[in-house]
Design a protein around this motif. Structure first.
Motif, PDB file in Angstrom:
ATOM      1  N   TYR A  69      15.810 -63.574   5.471  1.00  0.00           N
ATOM      2  CA  TYR A  69      16.287 -62.604   4.475  1.00  0.00           C
ATOM      3  C   TYR A  69      16.211 -63.134   3.043  1.00  0.00           C
ATOM      4  O   TYR A  69      16.940 -62.672   2.158  1.00  0.00           O
ATOM      5  CB  TYR A  69      17.710 -62.126   4.818  1.00  0.00           C
ATOM      6  CG  TYR A  69      17.800 -61.576   6.222  1.00  0.00           C
ATOM      7  CD1 TYR A  69      17.399 -60.278   6.509  1.00  0.00           C
ATOM      8  CD2 TYR A  69      18.218 -62.387   7.284  1.00  0.00           C
ATOM      9  CE1 TYR A  69      17.433 -59.786   7.810  1.00  0.00           C
ATOM     10  CE2 TYR A  69      18.250 -61.909   8.589  1.00  0.00           C
ATOM     11  CZ  TYR A  69      17.860 -60.607   8.835  1.00  0.00           C
ATOM     12  OH  TYR A  69      17.895 -60.127  10.110  1.00  0.00           O
ATOM     13  N   ASN A  97      11.151 -52.322   5.813  1.00  0.00           N
ATOM     14  CA  ASN A  97      12.118 -53.413   5.572  1.00  0.00           C
ATOM     15  C   ASN A  97      12.904 -53.716   6.849  1.00  0.00           C
ATOM     16  O   ASN A  97      14.096 -54.001   6.799  1.00  0.00           O
ATOM     17  CB  ASN A  97      13.070 -53.001   4.440  1.00  0.00           C
ATOM     18  CG  ASN A  97      13.451 -54.154   3.546  1.00  0.00           C
ATOM     19  OD1 ASN A  97      12.653 -54.597   2.732  1.00  0.00           O
ATOM     20  ND2 ASN A  97      14.654 -54.677   3.689  1.00  0.00           N
ATOM     21  N   GLY A 152      13.358 -60.220  -1.531  1.00  0.00           N
ATOM     22  CA  GLY A 152      13.709 -58.818  -1.254  1.00  0.00           C
ATOM     23  C   GLY A 152      14.730 -58.289  -2.244  1.00  0.00           C
ATOM     24  O   GLY A 152      14.795 -58.724  -3.394  1.00  0.00           O
ATOM     25  N   SER A 212       8.635 -58.109   6.626  1.00  0.00           N
ATOM     26  CA  SER A 212       9.988 -57.769   6.176  1.00  0.00           C
ATOM     27  C   SER A 212      10.804 -59.050   5.966  1.00  0.00           C
ATOM     28  O   SER A 212      10.548 -60.082   6.595  1.00  0.00           O
ATOM     29  CB  SER A 212      10.678 -56.824   7.170  1.00  0.00           C
ATOM     30  OG  SER A 212      11.166 -57.542   8.277  1.00  0.00           O
ATOM     31  N   PRO A 213      11.803 -59.019   5.043  1.00  0.00           N
ATOM     32  CA  PRO A 213      12.573 -60.234   4.728  1.00  0.00           C
ATOM     33  C   PRO A 213      13.252 -60.860   5.954  1.00  0.00           C
ATOM     34  O   PRO A 213      13.549 -62.061   5.957  1.00  0.00           O
ATOM     35  CB  PRO A 213      13.611 -59.738   3.720  1.00  0.00           C
ATOM     36  CG  PRO A 213      12.969 -58.553   3.071  1.00  0.00           C
ATOM     37  CD  PRO A 213      12.157 -57.893   4.156  1.00  0.00           C
ATOM     38  N   ASP A 260      18.585 -60.632   1.256  1.00  0.00           N
ATOM     39  CA  ASP A 260      18.140 -59.246   1.275  1.00  0.00           C
ATOM     40  C   ASP A 260      19.189 -58.382   1.978  1.00  0.00           C
ATOM     41  O   ASP A 260      19.818 -58.807   2.953  1.00  0.00           O
ATOM     42  CB  ASP A 260      16.798 -59.123   2.020  1.00  0.00           C
ATOM     43  CG  ASP A 260      16.278 -57.693   1.998  1.00  0.00           C
ATOM     44  OD1 ASP A 260      15.836 -57.243   0.934  1.00  0.00           O
ATOM     45  OD2 ASP A 260      16.361 -57.012   3.052  1.00  0.00           O
TER      46      ASP A 260
END
Ligand code: NAD
Length: 301
Positions: free
Chosen positions: A232, A216, A235, A226-227, A281
């Motif tokens: 972001y 992450n 997630g 990953s977010p 996230d």
């Protein structure tokens, strides 16, 4: 095949209930949100007008609700009227003390009760790949297992009532603290002239390695899935991380354990959610750390 009442058809509950229905169980759902109920109906889940209607004739009652208060209220309504010997299976993330109180209500009325909070988020809920952390007597857990195995890929019995919630909040306390640690390292590394990729290449294979870094990763680039690479979005929402850190602090206070970093992580996520909102996230905390927007230490006493 069983008759299941599923209470709470939100982001997580919808996928979980759908998987049970697709596996041949008769699932009747209730959610006070008409949109949630409508969406569930289009996934083969029967709709009830109330919690009690959903549970009429059910032999398994599953809850996936926002908080311990919601769970205790539903149990207070249903425990006296449920079919004797029903299985109460709570998959919500709630306070350990609330989980134990809910189980006691059910067991004292002659039912079985299991707490089984989840790890994995909505993608795993939809895909039937959740991890369940389970607390309850062995015979009740055995009875719950076939349903958990439909909704999840991994089931770990952690002990008696409340042990599933205990495992969940301890794990997420590690995660909240480690995400802050990784984010601080990226903020410091950049000021020292390191690229994010260089720090990642070292730490992801050295002693700083952890899930917050290698899966992450809070900065865009090193881990394309990953977010951070999609501003972001999706997630694990910051508000849910804050919720779990607060639950850990409630448990720490109940048991007299001084979790200094857990407390600080809860404070930092509280500031972050106030500043950034609840939805991105939780790894987005790196943006606030890099901007120097968080972190005023509490005045030493
Ligand atoms: P959500 O808010 O999307 O869904 C909760 C649902 O419960 C809502 O639709 C709400 O209308 C419904 N509800 C409220 N009171 C009710 C009642 N009396 N009877 C029936 N339904 C009722 O939340 P979510 O994201 O699905 O999370 C559910 C639980 O799972 C929470 O405890 C959360 O902490 C935990 N969890 C969530 C995630 C995640 O990624 N979303 C991951 C792990 C654990």
């Amino acid at each position: 095949m069983s008759k299941i009442a599923f209470l709470g058809l939100g982001n997580m509950g919808l996928g979980m209930a759908t998987n049970l229905a697709q596996n041949g169980h008769t699932v009747t759902g209730f959610d006070p949100s008409p949109e949630a109920t409508e969406r569930a109906a289009s996934h083969g889940i029967g709709s009830a007008a109330s919690v009690a209607d959903a549970a009429a004739d059910a032999d398994v009652i599953i809850t996936m609700l926002p908080s311990g208060k919601h769970v205790l209220d539903v149990y207070a309504d249903l425990v006296p009227v449920a079919t004797p010997g029903s299985l109460f299976l709570d998959c919500s993330t709630i306070d350990v003390a609330d989980a134990r109180a809910a189980a006691e209500l059910a067991v004292n009325a002659g039912h079985r009760a299991v707490d089984a909070p989840v790890s994995g988020g909505t993608v795993a809920a939809d895909g039937g790949n959740l991890t369940f952390m389970v607390g309850g007597p062995a015979d009740a857990v055995d009875q719950a297992n076939p349903f958990l195995e439909v909704m999840g890929a991994r089931v770990v019995r952690c002990g008696d009532s409340g042990a599933g919630q205990a495992a969940k909040i301890c794990n997420n306390m590690i995660l909240g603290i480690s995400m802050i640690a990784v984010s601080e390292a990226f903020a410091l590394g950049a000021k020292l002239g390191l690229t994010d990729q260089a720090l990642f290449d070292v730490s992801s294979t050295a002693s700083g390695q952890c899930w917050a870094l290698t899966t992450n990763c809070p900065v865009p680039g090193p881990v394309p899935t990953s977010p951070a690479n999609r501003d972001y979005a999706g997630g694990f929402a910051s508000a849910l991380m804050l919720k779990d850190l607060r639950l850990a602090q409630a448990a720490a206070s109940d048991t007299g354990v001084d979790t200094v970093l857990g407390r600080r992580a809860a404070e930092l996520y509280e500031q972050f959610v106030a500043h950034d909102g609840p939805g991105r996230d939780f790894s987005a905390i790196v943006t606030a750390i890099r901007a120097g927007a968080l972190g005023t230490d509490p005045t030493p006493s």
